[in-house]
Motif scaffolding. Structure first.
Motif, short mmCIF file in Angstrom:
data_model
loop_
_atom_site.label_atom_id
_atom_site.label_comp_id
_atom_site.label_asym_id
_atom_site.label_seq_id
_atom_site.Cartn_x
_atom_site.Cartn_y
_atom_site.Cartn_z
N SER A 1 0.79 -1.23 0.00
CA SER A 1 0.00 0.00 0.00
C SER A 1 0.83 1.28 0.00
O SER A 1 0.29 2.36 -0.23
N CYS A 2 2.15 1.16 0.26
CA CYS A 2 3.02 2.34 0.24
C CYS A 2 4.20 2.19 -0.71
O CYS A 2 5.01 3.10 -0.85
N GLY A 3 4.32 1.03 -1.34
CA GLY A 3 5.39 0.83 -2.32
C GLY A 3 6.77 0.75 -1.72
O GLY A 3 7.76 1.03 -2.39
N LEU A 4 6.87 0.35 -0.44
CA LEU A 4 8.18 0.27 0.20
C LEU A 4 8.94 -0.97 -0.25
O LEU A 4 8.35 -2.01 -0.54
N SER B 1 17.41 10.01 -3.51
CA SER B 1 15.97 9.96 -3.78
C SER B 1 15.28 8.87 -2.96
O SER B 1 14.05 8.88 -2.83
N GLY B 2 16.08 7.93 -2.42
CA GLY B 2 15.50 6.89 -1.57
C GLY B 2 14.95 7.46 -0.28
O GLY B 2 14.03 6.89 0.33
N ARG B 3 15.51 8.59 0.18
CA ARG B 3 14.96 9.29 1.34
C ARG B 3 13.72 10.05 0.89
O ARG B 3 13.82 10.97 0.09
N ARG B 4 12.58 9.69 1.42
CA ARG B 4 11.36 10.29 0.91
C ARG B 4 10.24 10.18 1.93
O ARG B 4 10.32 9.41 2.89
N ALA B 5 9.18 10.96 1.70
CA ALA B 5 7.96 10.88 2.49
C ALA B 5 6.88 10.24 1.63
O ALA B 5 6.70 10.61 0.47
N VAL B 6 6.17 9.29 2.21
CA VAL B 6 5.14 8.55 1.46
C VAL B 6 3.81 8.67 2.21
O VAL B 6 3.76 8.40 3.41
N PRO B 7 2.73 9.09 1.54
CA PRO B 7 1.42 9.13 2.20
C PRO B 7 0.91 7.74 2.51
O PRO B 7 1.08 6.81 1.73
N ILE B 8 0.31 7.59 3.68
CA ILE B 8 -0.21 6.28 4.11
C ILE B 8 -1.72 6.24 3.84
O ILE B 8 -2.45 7.11 4.33
#
Length: 416
Positions: A220-223, A265-272
């Protein structure tokens, strides 16, 4: 009898023992012994030997000819890997060594048969590299793997060239090409709607909420798996519904370690997504009941047995394999959950630049290459009829926020 050209330009002579013409050129002297360092090459004809002697002599006088050092390809590759150990993550270094070992098996087994690895660095020519590449393809290795092997060999010889150990890079002219079937790289698997539905239900019923939530975050977050396992509670903002990727739990084939994301770019904020956020809140309460208080900011979101490090690196893999087998679904990797996330975002109309940012790709071109199959399908389906467009567009608005919630996607009865 040897034919001597002008002093310092080399010699051409016929070897009765080898029954070939030999060309020889002195390019320096050993600083310890004072003995001359010589380049020697054999040819079937005198004309070829003479042409080579003249070419090498010209390069030598122009300073373009590297001295014949005794270092082997295997030894130089080993030193190259040691330098890379200071630049890349342990997992990346493990993959570099694994890829090089296909071409240089003596890196893994000193007793292995390894013509290229035992060859003198300066003696390798494009024909030797071609033989290695063809041998790997004949063994049935995938085109992608062979390309990776060539990429690493090229990097090694490029460094040797920069250090003036070789006169040219013998890998540069050798290309890796395959047939039409080989050229079609296998994309990651995108789960079907009914598979997502069954998997989500199984995750809600899973006895270990840690493992279940790791798999849900990948979907759900593409991690990436390592990014999910590397989360601490300070990385999750339950109020804003954001998750921050700041570190990763990696495995180099021998040991696990915490490291920084592979790229900036791996450091990022992802909406949950809202339903995943609700499960994270419930999961936090689950920990409060066991700890007597909410877990501190530095506490691992998915701790292992001792709590000092994250959950076992392969635990999500084993859990997903068991779940899919029990459900009677085709096999899938944990990484395929991430691939499903990216596919679904694109299917919902999210711009490729946004998907690239969410997934931590270094550029949108990587996203495009990973999901090329989706774009090709879309190109076939898209036809623009201006009259139909005007008739159907009344009042429709483009969504401003793109979030893939697998449960919302399923619809009221699991229908897309």
């Amino acid at each position: 009898m040897a034919r001597r050209a002008t002093r310092g330009t080399g010699t051409v002579f016929f070897s009765k023992e080898r029954r070939r013409w030999m060309a020889q050129l002195t390019v320096g002297h050993d600083p310890k012994t004072g003995r001359p360092k010589k380049l020697t090459r054999s040819f079937p004809t005198k004309r070829e030997a003479e042409a080579w002697r003249q070419e090498m002599a010209l390069k030598h006088f122009r300073g373009l000819l590297a001295p014949p050092e005794a270092i082997t390809v295997r030894d130089f590759a080993q030193s190259w890997l040691e330098r890379k150990a200071r630049e890349v993550r342990p997992r990346t270094l493990f993959l570099y060594r694994e890829e090089l070992a296909y071409a240089l098996p003596s890196l893994e087994d000193p007793q292995a048969k390894d013509p290229l690895g035992r060859a003198r660095l300066q003696a390798v020519n494009p024909r030797d590299i071609r033989a290695v590449i063809d041998g790997l393809l004949n063994r049935g290795l995938s085109l992608r793997t062979v390309k990776k092997v060539r990429e690493k060999l090229n990097a090694i010889f490029e460094e040797a060239l920069a250090l003036e150990l070789v006169a040219r890079n013998p890998v540069a002219p050798v290309k890796v090409r395959g047939g039409l079937e080989q050229e079609r790289e296998k994309p990651g698997r995108t789960l079907e709607t009914w598979e997502i539905e069954a998997l989500l239900a199984a995750l809600d019923a899973h006895p270990d909420p840690r493992t279940a939530l790791v798999l849900r975050l990948c979907l759900s977050c593409g991690l990436r798996k390592g990014e999910a396992l590397g989360l601490q509670w300070e990385d999750i903002d339950l109020e804003k519904g954001l998750l921050y990727v700041r570190r990763t739990w990696s495995f180099d084939g021998a040991r696990t370690a915490i490291s920084d994301p592979k790229t900036a770019s791996g450091r990022r904020a992802v909406p949950i997504p809202s339903k995943t956020l609700a499960r994270l809140e419930s999961y936090r309460e689950w920990w409060r009941e066991r700890l007597g208080s909410y877990p501190p900011p530095s506490f691992w979101v998915f701790p292992g047995v001792n709590g000092q490090e994250p959950l076992g690196y392969n635990t999500p893999n084993r859990a997903l394999t068991r779940i899919l087998k029990r459900l009677g679904l085709p096999p899938a990797r944990v990484h395929d959950l991430r691939h499903t996330y990216g596919s679904m975002l694109l299917a919902r109309g999210a711009p490729v630049e946004l998907v690239s940012e969410r997934m931590g790709h270094t550029s949108p071109s990587i996203t495009f290459n990973n999901y090329r199959h989706m774009f090709s399908e879309e190109r076939q389906a898209h036809i623009f009829d201006p009259e139909d467009f005007v008739a159907a567009s009344g009042g429709g608005k483009r969504p401003e926020v793109y979030v893939f919630d697998p449960e919302d996607y399923l619809g009221p009865r699991g229908q897309a």
